[in-house]
Design an enzyme around this catalytic site. Structure first.
Site: not given
Length: 236
Positions: A14, A16, A37, A41, A54, A118, A176
């Site tokens: 999460g 982004t 950004k 990828s 993103d 990542g 989250n």
């Protein structure tokens, strides 16, 4: 002029959404906020051209109409570590291109929120990692961590790597949150083990979907859940 690099303990945690929510919250406080950004990828295709989903999400949340070439200067087709994706496409990631784009965005805004790819130790090219990019750009970082079981280990190792590489860490955002004993106890343990503050815990919002451009209530969730003033005090 200031920038904050949003990195994480893993992929798909999460970053982004958190970056967009933080950008929106800072904009609501009256700051001129830019987003970036640097490397995407797994870039999607539209009308035969690659674009960063993103970056578009970040821009949409704050109503940014900026130059996409600045906001996402490196687009890679495969959803792999950038170094691998670039090699498969026969590309070389240009670090000067990224830095110049960031400096231009920094010139244009009060604050630039930069989202990585990542986790913090993902390679961009050869042995040049996301952590190296953070130090190359001279930015402090916020670490986004999972709320689920296992996050203590992942977050501790991420913070140790940041410390070893000299990255100033503003704090950790736990994302989250759905409830449960592990989720409730982990933030306190992370703070006790590392001395790094947990800036807040963002609850799960099923309406958030970056791929489909659905922000849900991410800005208000960040405003309600995260210590924005601590972040502002750190960077200014």
């Amino acid at each position: 002029m200031a920038g904050i690099f949003i990195t994480g303990t893993d992929t798909n945690i999460g970053k982004t959404a958190v970056a967009a929510g933080l950008a929106g919250a800072l904009k609501n406080k009256g700051y001129n906020v830019g987003v970036m950004k640097p490397v995407q990828s797994g870039a999607a295709a539209r009308n035969g051209k690659l674009y960063s989903q993103d970056a578009e999400f970040l821009m949409d949340v704050i109503g940014e109409q900026g130059e996409t070439g600045l906001i996402c200067p490196v687009l890679l087709r495969e959803a792999l570590a950038p170094s691998v994706a670039a090699e498969l496409e026969g590309k070389t990631i240009d670090l000067n291109l990224i830095r110049n784009a960031y400096l231009e965005l920094e010139r244009m805004h009060d604050i630039v929120i930069v989202e990585g790819a990542g986790g913090i130790a993902v390679p961009l090219k050869n042995k040049f990692l996301i952590s190296d990019l953070i130090t190359y750009l001279g930015m402090p970082a916020i670490i986004v961590a999972r709320a689920a079981l296992g996050t203590i280990n992942h977050t501790f190792l991420t913070l140790e790597h940041a410390k070893r590489t000299g990255i100033p860490v503003i704090g950790v955002i736990v994302n989250n949150y759905r409830g449960g004993v592990a989720e409730e106890t982990s933030p306190k343990i992370i703070n006790e083990l590392t001395g790094i503050p947990v800036l807040g815990i963002i609850p799960h919002d099923p309406a958030i979907d970056v791929e489909w451009g659905r922000p849900g209530d991410i800005v208000s969730l960040v405003e309600e859940s995260i210590d924005i003033e601590r972040i502002i005090h750190f960077i200014f």
